[in-house]
Enzyme design. Structure first.
Site, PDB file in Angstrom:
ATOM      1  N   ASP A  11      36.698  32.402  17.433  1.00 52.12           N
ATOM      2  CA  ASP A  11      35.898  31.419  16.705  1.00 52.12           C
ATOM      3  C   ASP A  11      35.137  30.541  17.695  1.00 52.12           C
ATOM      4  OD1 ASP A  11      34.974  29.694  14.580  1.00 52.12           O
ATOM      5  OD2 ASP A  11      36.742  30.255  13.445  1.00 52.12           O
ATOM      6  N   HIS A  14      31.389  31.081  18.594  1.00 46.27           N
ATOM      7  CA  HIS A  14      30.274  30.508  17.837  1.00 46.27           C
ATOM      8  C   HIS A  14      29.721  29.267  18.528  1.00 46.27           C
ATOM      9  CE1 HIS A  14      30.606  33.099  14.361  1.00 46.27           C
ATOM     10  NE2 HIS A  14      31.898  32.827  14.210  1.00 46.27           N
ATOM     11  N   HIS A 191      43.708  29.181   7.835  1.00 46.88           N
ATOM     12  CA  HIS A 191      42.687  28.962   8.874  1.00 46.88           C
ATOM     13  C   HIS A 191      41.688  27.972   8.312  1.00 46.88           C
ATOM     14  CE1 HIS A 191      39.577  30.400  11.921  1.00 46.88           C
ATOM     15  NE2 HIS A 191      38.782  29.903  10.974  1.00 46.88           N
ATOM     16  N   HIS A 193      38.401  24.705   9.246  1.00 46.14           N
ATOM     17  CA  HIS A 193      37.452  24.047  10.145  1.00 46.14           C
ATOM     18  C   HIS A 193      37.487  22.541   9.892  1.00 46.14           C
ATOM     19  CE1 HIS A 193      35.407  27.540  12.015  1.00 46.14           C
ATOM     20  NE2 HIS A 193      35.994  28.148  10.997  1.00 46.14           N
ATOM     21  N   TYR A 282      29.171  27.871   5.284  1.00 50.41           N
ATOM     22  CA  TYR A 282      29.849  28.639   6.335  1.00 50.41           C
ATOM     23  C   TYR A 282      29.639  27.949   7.693  1.00 50.41           C
ATOM     24  CZ  TYR A 282      31.456  33.209   8.180  1.00 50.41           C
ATOM     25  OH  TYR A 282      32.144  34.230   8.767  1.00 50.41           O
TER      26      TYR A 282
END
Length: 338
Positions: A11, A14, A191, A193, A282
């Protein structure tokens, strides 16, 4: 024991537009392994075979990254992510041959059926297999359970609730993880963010609801405002008396000395990152949106709100430019054209 899956090297791609050097990956993996982090994930940010014009070219091939990291691991198992349609069964075979132990098959939260072939193939290849239901805020808990049951029925050892947009509120996280734990016989993972600064809080809630696996990354290195920061999570879990088997000090040292200096754009809950969580977009759309907004002279917050309104999902990165162009056209009072 709770399994912590580090995603700094997947991740986190990104946040660097997929430009880790092999040496940087090795340095980070060495510290994670020394701290006894049990699972370390390596691949393009968009999973195996994501190295492309649409998703961004990485600095090295996945074979180079995986081979180099695998050689450093004395304790940790190696994981990779695959999105059906981007990665193929052939990519699974190649990853297995390179020494990947765990593979996570990721789909949009309503499309578990497209993972059937890949989950079954991964089981046949001897992987530890996890299903990964992305953008889990977009459907009800009941619908999410139905999708998770499908992944379990195809052989997944674990199914993840994936808050790709960092949009889940605390009670929504609790409902989803609790429902999966009550409905599945396999393990359940989480998971998320940190776009609304709930990365640690929601992960702790997932643990309280019995999650077997949780994701985190050093200094939160990941898309958008990043993932749940690993060193903070380990400290909190230790205070809670939750056993992880992970040493805290090497994580703090690695986050401060290695990972933060790599962040050319700070991984933090700033204005545009907040809008990801607010609009339910997203997280990996952040850098694409900022580039498109700058190109067409529009406010990136407006682009993100419009992407959320249109319910854009991973794989539709090309639409970000279209949305920015259309907003610029509206501003000028004329029809937009490519």
């Amino acid at each position: 024991m709770l399994i912590v899956n580090d995603v700094t090297l997947r991740d986190g791609m990104h946040a660097l537009s997929h430009q880790y050097s092999v040496d940087q990956m090795v340095a980070i993996a060495r510290r994670l392994d020394a701290a006894r982090v049990p699972l370390i994930e390596v691949s393009h940010g968009d999973g195996l075979n994501g190295n492309s014009f649409n998703y961004g070219f990485s600095a090295h091939t996945e074979a180079e990254y995986i081979t180099a990291v695998k050689a450093e691991l004395k304790h940790a198992r190696l994981a990779a992510l695959l999105l059906p349609g981007i990665g193929t069964v052939r990519d699974l075979r190649e990853a297995r041959a390179l020494g990947v132990d765990t593979v996570r098959i990721a789909t949009h939260c309503t499309e578990a059926d497209i993972a059937d072939e890949h989950i079954e193939a991964a089981r046949e290849l001897g992987f530890d297999v996890a299903g990964f239901l992305m953008m889990a805020h977009m459907i009800s808990t009941t619908e999410l359970v139905e999708q998770a049951c499908r992944m379990e029925s195809r052989g997944a050892h674990c199914v993840y609730v994936v808050d790709s947009a960092g949009a889940l509120l605390m009670h929504e996280t609790r409902d989803r993880v609790r429902a999966l734990k009550q409905s599945l016989a396999c393990e359940v993972g989480f998971h998320n963010h940190n776009n609304l600064s709930l990365g640690v809080a929601n992960t702790v809630i997932a643990v309280e609801e019995g999650a077997d696996r949780v994701d985190a990354s050093l200094a939160g290195m990941g898309a958008g405002a990043g993932n749940c920061p690993l060193e903070v999570l380990v400290a909190v879990l230790a205070r809670m008396g939750v056993e992880t088997g992970i040493d805290l000090y090497p994580l703090i040292d690695a986050a401060d000395a290695i990972v933060r200096p790599l962040q050319t754009r700070p991984v933090q809950t700033d204005g545009n990152a907040i809008m990801l969580g607010y609009a339910g977009v997203y997280s990996s759309f952040l850098l694409h949106t900022e580039r498109a907004a700058k190109r067409f002279g529009v406010d990136p917050r407006d682009v993100l709100i419009e992407l959320g309104r249109r319910k854009m999902v991973g794989g539709q990165e090309d639409m970000i430019v279209d949305v920015a162009l259309q907003l610029a056209g509206r501003r000028e009072g004329a029809p937009a054209s490519a």
